[in-house]
Each structure stands twice: as structure tokens, then as C-alpha cells.
Design a protein around this motif. Structure first.
Motif, PDB file in Angstrom:
ATOM      1  N   SER A  13       0.831  -1.202   0.000  1.00 37.68           N
ATOM      2  CA  SER A  13       0.000   0.000   0.000  1.00 37.68           C
ATOM      3  C   SER A  13       0.862   1.247   0.000  1.00 37.68           C
ATOM      4  N   LEU A  14       1.904   1.255   0.839  1.00 40.56           N
ATOM      5  CA  LEU A  14       2.795   2.402   0.882  1.00 40.56           C
ATOM      6  C   LEU A  14       3.532   2.564  -0.439  1.00 40.56           C
ATOM      7  N   TRP A  15       3.949   1.445  -1.043  1.00 46.30           N
ATOM      8  CA  TRP A  15       4.652   1.503  -2.319  1.00 46.30           C
ATOM      9  C   TRP A  15       3.750   2.119  -3.381  1.00 46.30           C
ATOM     10  N   PHE A  16       2.487   1.688  -3.443  1.00 45.61           N
ATOM     11  CA  PHE A  16       1.552   2.208  -4.423  1.00 45.61           C
ATOM     12  C   PHE A  16       1.389   3.714  -4.251  1.00 45.61           C
ATOM     13  N   TRP A  17       1.213   4.135  -2.994  1.00 44.64           N
ATOM     14  CA  TRP A  17       1.047   5.554  -2.709  1.00 44.64           C
ATOM     15  C   TRP A  17       2.281   6.331  -3.140  1.00 44.64           C
ATOM     16  N   ALA A  18       3.453   5.783  -2.873  1.00 44.89           N
ATOM     17  CA  ALA A  18       4.695   6.498  -3.141  1.00 44.89           C
ATOM     18  C   ALA A  18       5.024   6.564  -4.626  1.00 44.89           C
ATOM     19  N   THR A  19       4.504   5.644  -5.422  1.00 46.69           N
ATOM     20  CA  THR A  19       4.849   5.630  -6.838  1.00 46.69           C
ATOM     21  C   THR A  19       3.848   6.371  -7.709  1.00 46.69           C
ATOM     22  N   MET A  20       2.831   6.953  -7.112  1.00 47.75           N
ATOM     23  CA  MET A  20       1.880   7.724  -7.900  1.00 47.75           C
ATOM     24  C   MET A  20       2.580   8.970  -8.443  1.00 47.75           C
ATOM     25  N   PRO A  21       2.356   9.316  -9.716  1.00 48.58           N
ATOM     26  CA  PRO A  21       3.052  10.468 -10.288  1.00 48.58           C
ATOM     27  C   PRO A  21       2.618  11.781  -9.631  1.00 48.58           C
ATOM     28  N   VAL A  22       3.579  12.666  -9.458  1.00 52.55           N
ATOM     29  CA  VAL A  22       3.312  13.992  -8.900  1.00 52.55           C
ATOM     30  C   VAL A  22       3.637  15.011  -9.981  1.00 52.55           C
ATOM     31  N   PRO A  23       2.670  15.866 -10.324  1.00 50.53           N
ATOM     32  CA  PRO A  23       2.946  16.880 -11.344  1.00 50.53           C
ATOM     33  C   PRO A  23       4.118  17.768 -10.929  1.00 50.53           C
ATOM     34  N   GLN A  24       4.896  18.216 -11.909  1.00 51.55           N
ATOM     35  CA  GLN A  24       6.020  19.106 -11.656  1.00 51.55           C
ATOM     36  C   GLN A  24       5.543  20.379 -10.967  1.00 51.55           C
ATOM     37  N   ASN A  25       6.375  20.921 -10.101  1.00 51.47           N
ATOM     38  CA  ASN A  25       6.129  22.201  -9.423  1.00 51.47           C
ATOM     39  C   ASN A  25       4.919  22.195  -8.492  1.00 51.47           C
ATOM     40  N   ARG A  26       4.482  21.032  -8.065  1.00 55.09           N
ATOM     41  CA  ARG A  26       3.383  20.981  -7.101  1.00 55.09           C
ATOM     42  C   ARG A  26       3.891  20.331  -5.828  1.00 55.09           C
ATOM     43  N   PRO A  27       3.565  20.910  -4.683  1.00 57.12           N
ATOM     44  CA  PRO A  27       3.998  20.285  -3.430  1.00 57.12           C
ATOM     45  C   PRO A  27       3.272  18.954  -3.220  1.00 57.12           C
ATOM     46  N   VAL A  28       3.931  18.034  -2.560  1.00 57.08           N
ATOM     47  CA  VAL A  28       3.344  16.738  -2.271  1.00 57.08           C
ATOM     48  C   VAL A  28       2.581  16.857  -0.951  1.00 57.08           C
ATOM     49  N   ALA A  29       1.305  16.557  -0.986  1.00 59.74           N
ATOM     50  CA  ALA A  29       0.459  16.666   0.200  1.00 59.74           C
ATOM     51  C   ALA A  29       0.608  15.426   1.077  1.00 59.74           C
ATOM     52  N   PRO A  30       0.362  15.576   2.374  1.00 48.76           N
ATOM     53  CA  PRO A  30       0.354  14.409   3.256  1.00 48.76           C
ATOM     54  C   PRO A  30      -0.689  13.394   2.790  1.00 48.76           C
ATOM     55  N   ALA A  31      -0.442  12.137   3.071  1.00 46.07           N
ATOM     56  CA  ALA A  31      -1.320  11.058   2.619  1.00 46.07           C
ATOM     57  C   ALA A  31      -2.037  10.395   3.785  1.00 46.07           C
ATOM     58  N   HIS A  32      -3.050   9.625   3.457  1.00 46.04           N
ATOM     59  CA  HIS A  32      -3.787   8.785   4.394  1.00 46.04           C
ATOM     60  C   HIS A  32      -3.346   7.353   4.118  1.00 46.04           C
ATOM     61  N   VAL A  33      -2.835   6.657   5.142  1.00 47.05           N
ATOM     62  CA  VAL A  33      -2.404   5.269   5.005  1.00 47.05           C
ATOM     63  C   VAL A  33      -3.276   4.422   5.917  1.00 47.05           C
ATOM     64  N   SER A  34      -3.921   3.407   5.360  1.00 45.40           N
ATOM     65  CA  SER A  34      -4.784   2.545   6.173  1.00 45.40           C
ATOM     66  C   SER A  34      -4.658   1.106   5.707  1.00 45.40           C
ATOM     67  N   GLY A  35      -5.138   0.203   6.526  1.00 42.18           N
ATOM     68  CA  GLY A  35      -5.089  -1.209   6.186  1.00 42.18           C
ATOM     69  C   GLY A  35      -5.724  -2.050   7.266  1.00 42.18           C
ATOM     70  N   ARG A  36      -5.522  -3.354   7.173  1.00 38.09           N
ATOM     71  CA  ARG A  36      -6.050  -4.294   8.161  1.00 38.09           C
ATOM     72  C   ARG A  36      -4.956  -5.272   8.536  1.00 38.09           C
ATOM     73  N   VAL A  37      -4.934  -5.660   9.797  1.00 32.70           N
ATOM     74  CA  VAL A  37      -4.010  -6.677  10.288  1.00 32.70           C
ATOM     75  C   VAL A  37      -4.772  -7.996  10.302  1.00 32.70           C
ATOM     76  N   LEU A  38      -4.260  -8.978   9.538  1.00 31.10           N
ATOM     77  CA  LEU A  38      -4.951 -10.257   9.366  1.00 31.10           C
ATOM     78  C   LEU A  38      -3.998 -11.421   9.600  1.00 31.10           C
ATOM     79  N   THR A  39      -4.556 -12.548  10.004  1.00 32.02           N
ATOM     80  CA  THR A  39      -3.771 -13.781  10.078  1.00 32.02           C
ATOM     81  C   THR A  39      -3.586 -14.321   8.671  1.00 32.02           C
ATOM     82  N   ASN A  40      -2.784 -15.370   8.553  1.00 28.18           N
ATOM     83  CA  ASN A  40      -2.604 -16.021   7.245  1.00 28.18           C
ATOM     84  C   ASN A  40      -3.919 -16.580   6.719  1.00 28.18           C
ATOM     85  N   GLN A  41      -4.876 -16.849   7.627  1.00 27.84           N
ATOM     86  CA  GLN A  41      -6.188 -17.368   7.233  1.00 27.84           C
ATOM     87  C   GLN A  41      -7.213 -16.241   7.022  1.00 27.84           C
TER      88      GLN A  41
END
Length: 99
Positions: A13-41
Motif C-alpha cells: 500500500s505504501l509503495w503504491f502511494w509512493a509511486t503515484m506520479p506527482v505533477p512538476q512544481n506541485r507540493p506533495v500533500a500528506p497522505a492517508h495510510v490505512s489497512g487491516r491486520v490479518l492472520t494467514n487465514q
């Protein structure tokens, strides 16, 4: 049992967020990171401690997973991060170098 799959999902999820293109000359805004903690099952893990830390240790965000395993971090600044997941009775996992 480990929760390594969870750490991988968070990392992806973090990788996807970080690889999104950012237009030139625009500041990068803070992001929202979320997910779920799950067992292997795919069962949710409540009460897991999720930490998101900058690699230089200058900032750390911490959340605890809800009954459905959900967690969220608001206003995550751009940077390189280490993510860790721990829970009593489980083997903790971490991954670092996530941008």
C-alpha cells in the motif's frame, strides 16, 4: 504464527502511494495510510500495534488495530519509512525502506 502477510500488504500500500506520479512544481500533500491486520487465514487481529516511523527516527506514528483489524494513519508526510506490526503472543514483523 506470524503476521508477515500483513506487513507485506502494508508495504505494498505504501509503495503504491509512493509511486503515484506527482505533477512538476506541485507540493506533495500528506497522505492517508490505512489497512487491516490479518492472520494467514484472513482472520482479523484486534489490538495489534502498528508503527510507521521515518528511517531517521525523527517521527513515529502509532495506531492499534480495531476489532476488524483496521488501522489508519492521517497526514503521513512524504519520506522513507519503516513499518512494524506487533501483538502479544505473535511474532512481530517489520519492513523498512518504504517510500
Amino acid at each position: 504464527m506470524t503476521i508477515a502477510n500483513t506487513c507485506l500488504a502494508i508495504a505494498m500500500s505504501l509503495w503504491f502511494w509512493a509511486t503515484m506520479p506527482v505533477p512538476q512544481n506541485r507540493p506533495v500533500a500528506p497522505a492517508h495510510v490505512s489497512g487491516r491486520v490479518l492472520t494467514n487465514q484472513q482472520a482479523p487481529i484486534a489490538g495489534a500495534r502498528i508503527s510507521l516511523s521515518t528511517m531517521d527516527g525523527s517521527a513515529t506514528l502509532v495506531d492499534t488495530s480495531e476489532d476488524d483489524g483496521a488501522f489508519a494513519f492521517e497526514r503521513v508526510e512524504p519520506g522513507v519509512y519503516r513499518v512494524g506490526v506487533t501483538h502479544p503472543g505473535w511474532t512481530g514483523v517489520s519492513s523498512e525502506g518504504l517510500e
